[in-house]
Design a protein around this motif. Structure first.
Motif, PDB file in Angstrom:
ATOM      1  N   MET A  75     -11.512  11.853  -0.784  1.00 48.86           N
ATOM      2  CA  MET A  75     -12.275  10.669  -1.186  1.00 48.86           C
ATOM      3  C   MET A  75     -11.533   9.913  -2.285  1.00 48.86           C
ATOM      4  O   MET A  75     -11.422   8.676  -2.248  1.00 48.86           O
ATOM      5  N   LEU A  76     -10.998  10.643  -3.249  1.00 48.13           N
ATOM      6  CA  LEU A  76     -10.249  10.020  -4.332  1.00 48.13           C
ATOM      7  C   LEU A  76      -8.937   9.428  -3.826  1.00 48.13           C
ATOM      8  O   LEU A  76      -8.523   8.347  -4.269  1.00 48.13           O
ATOM      9  N   ILE A  77      -8.291  10.124  -2.909  1.00 47.22           N
ATOM     10  CA  ILE A  77      -7.056   9.599  -2.320  1.00 47.22           C
ATOM     11  C   ILE A  77      -7.351   8.318  -1.555  1.00 47.22           C
ATOM     12  O   ILE A  77      -6.553   7.369  -1.569  1.00 47.22           O
ATOM     13  N   GLY A  78      -8.507   8.258  -0.900  1.00 48.03           N
ATOM     14  CA  GLY A  78      -8.913   7.047  -0.206  1.00 48.03           C
ATOM     15  C   GLY A  78      -9.076   5.880  -1.167  1.00 48.03           C
ATOM     16  O   GLY A  78      -8.685   4.743  -0.860  1.00 48.03           O
ATOM     17  N   VAL A  79      -9.654   6.145  -2.337  1.00 46.55           N
ATOM     18  CA  VAL A  79      -9.789   5.105  -3.360  1.00 46.55           C
ATOM     19  C   VAL A  79      -8.404   4.622  -3.786  1.00 46.55           C
ATOM     20  O   VAL A  79      -8.170   3.407  -3.950  1.00 46.55           O
ATOM     21  N   PHE A  80      -7.486   5.551  -3.955  1.00 48.24           N
ATOM     22  CA  PHE A  80      -6.118   5.192  -4.356  1.00 48.24           C
ATOM     23  C   PHE A  80      -5.474   4.254  -3.342  1.00 48.24           C
ATOM     24  O   PHE A  80      -4.916   3.211  -3.705  1.00 48.24           O
ATOM     25  N   PHE A  81      -5.551   4.608  -2.064  1.00 52.88           N
ATOM     26  CA  PHE A  81      -4.903   3.774  -1.053  1.00 52.88           C
ATOM     27  C   PHE A  81      -5.604   2.437  -0.891  1.00 52.88           C
ATOM     28  O   PHE A  81      -4.950   1.423  -0.638  1.00 52.88           O
ATOM     29  N   SER A  82      -6.907   2.398  -1.047  1.00 50.35           N
ATOM     30  CA  SER A  82      -7.630   1.137  -0.923  1.00 50.35           C
ATOM     31  C   SER A  82      -7.293   0.174  -2.053  1.00 50.35           C
ATOM     32  O   SER A  82      -7.143  -1.039  -1.831  1.00 50.35           O
ATOM     33  N   ALA A  83      -7.171   0.697  -3.272  1.00 52.70           N
ATOM     34  CA  ALA A  83      -6.978  -0.159  -4.430  1.00 52.70           C
ATOM     35  C   ALA A  83      -5.521  -0.379  -4.805  1.00 52.70           C
ATOM     36  O   ALA A  83      -5.207  -1.343  -5.510  1.00 52.70           O
ATOM     37  N   LEU A  84      -4.643   0.503  -4.339  1.00 54.14           N
ATOM     38  CA  LEU A  84      -3.267   0.446  -4.835  1.00 54.14           C
ATOM     39  C   LEU A  84      -2.222   0.856  -3.803  1.00 54.14           C
ATOM     40  O   LEU A  84      -1.263   0.120  -3.532  1.00 54.14           O
ATOM     41  N   GLY A  85      -2.412   2.024  -3.206  1.00 53.95           N
ATOM     42  CA  GLY A  85      -1.362   2.637  -2.405  1.00 53.95           C
ATOM     43  C   GLY A  85      -0.904   1.835  -1.202  1.00 53.95           C
ATOM     44  O   GLY A  85       0.307   1.686  -0.961  1.00 53.95           O
ATOM     45  N   THR A  86      -1.849   1.298  -0.425  1.00 52.84           N
ATOM     46  CA  THR A  86      -1.479   0.572   0.787  1.00 52.84           C
ATOM     47  C   THR A  86      -0.695  -0.696   0.450  1.00 52.84           C
ATOM     48  O   THR A  86       0.313  -1.012   1.098  1.00 52.84           O
ATOM     49  N   GLN A  87      -1.134  -1.431  -0.578  1.00 51.60           N
ATOM     50  CA  GLN A  87      -0.431  -2.648  -0.971  1.00 51.60           C
ATOM     51  C   GLN A  87       0.975  -2.335  -1.478  1.00 51.60           C
ATOM     52  O   GLN A  87       1.936  -3.036  -1.143  1.00 51.60           O
ATOM     53  N   LEU A  88       1.084  -1.291  -2.277  1.00 50.00           N
ATOM     54  CA  LEU A  88       2.388  -0.915  -2.807  1.00 50.00           C
ATOM     55  C   LEU A  88       3.324  -0.461  -1.682  1.00 50.00           C
ATOM     56  O   LEU A  88       4.502  -0.841  -1.653  1.00 50.00           O
ATOM     57  N   LEU A  89       2.799   0.326  -0.761  1.00 50.96           N
ATOM     58  CA  LEU A  89       3.613   0.804   0.349  1.00 50.96           C
ATOM     59  C   LEU A  89       4.060  -0.348   1.245  1.00 50.96           C
ATOM     60  O   LEU A  89       5.199  -0.367   1.723  1.00 50.96           O
ATOM     61  N   THR A  90       3.186  -1.312   1.459  1.00 54.37           N
ATOM     62  CA  THR A  90       3.553  -2.479   2.272  1.00 54.37           C
ATOM     63  C   THR A  90       4.712  -3.234   1.641  1.00 54.37           C
ATOM     64  O   THR A  90       5.696  -3.582   2.319  1.00 54.37           O
TER      65      THR A  90
END
Length: 246
Positions: A75-90
């Motif tokens: 759940m916390l990892i999901g918050v990370f990717f929603s708020a930060l991780g996916t944009q940074l990875l893109t």
């Protein structure tokens, strides 16, 4: 100390109660043989009972606890990717000189099996995770990470995520890179040696981020199909990605 005294008192009371019940049984039925055989039978079963309670039952509870903790971690990892991780990875993957080779590999689909995920993860270990640091807008990255510092701090402080060693390593790498950027007032006038240093930090993040993203995608596919659907439609490695359902 008071807890120990309470346990001793409680245990002593149970023993006394047991002795009193045995005495009452003898007074009522005068059957010492039955009392003796029944007591020996209980003592003979005691090791098996200890085995069942301390090993089997304990393992069941431990498995349930691990599953609950894993769920909270994700759940916390999901918050990370929603708020930060996916944009940074893109953004970082767009500056990968080998992106044309790696993108087809990471076009995750709902037809993927556990074997597919394992095979892709194995191939990712051989991916160099290079980044063209000269093409990266460090000022924009600095601004982006700076706006997410509170989230990074909260995630780093969470003991649940510290148990997830690889993800904790990713968070530390991102936080370190953010600190490096924030301590440089003017990122447009850095010497080549410093740019190379920052490029190494970003490549470390990139390698960890890809693997954690793939692992998270596998978790979503298995447990939350509706979240997995959105994650597929916003795949950082898909140049035509769109949240809109066509």
């Amino acid at each position: 100390m008071s807890d120990r005294r309470w346990l001793v008192t409680f245990g002593t009371g149970l023993i006394i109660l047991s002795v009193v019940l045995y005495v009452l049984h003898f007074l009522a039925f005068h059957d010492l043989y039955y009392i003796t055989s029944y007591t020996l039978g209980d003592l003979a079963f005691l090791p098996l009972e200890v085995l069942l309670v301390t090993l089997v039952f304990h393992q069941v509870l431990a498995f349930r606890d691990r599953r609950q903790r894993k769920e909270k971690q994700n759940m916390l990892i999901g918050v990370f990717f929603s708020a930060l991780g996916t944009q940074l990875l893109t953004y970082v993957s767009d500056n990968d000189p080998d992106r044309d080779r790696i993108r087809p590999l990471l076009m995750v689909a709902d037809t993927w099996t556990a074997k597919t995920f394992r095979e892709v993860a194995a191939r990712l270990k051989r991916h160099p995770s290079h980044v063209r640091i000269d093409s990266v807008d460090l000022t924009a990255v600095k601004r982006f990470l700076g706006s997410r510092e509170d989230l990074l701090l909260r995630l780093l402080e969470n003991p649940m995520l510290l148990e997830h060693e690889t993800f904790a390593g990713l968070l530390r790498a991102i936080f370190h890179f953010d600190e490096e950027l924030q301590r440089r007032p003017d990122l447009s006038r850095l010497p080549e040696s410093d740019i190379t240093h920052l490029g190494g930090d970003l490549e470390r993040i990139y390698g960890l981020l890809i693997r954690e993203w793939l692992d998270y995608m596998r978790y979503l596919q298995k447990n939350y199909p509706y979240l997995f659907s959105l994650a597929m439609r916003t795949n950082p490695f898909d140049e035509t990605a769109s949240a809109i359902v066509a």
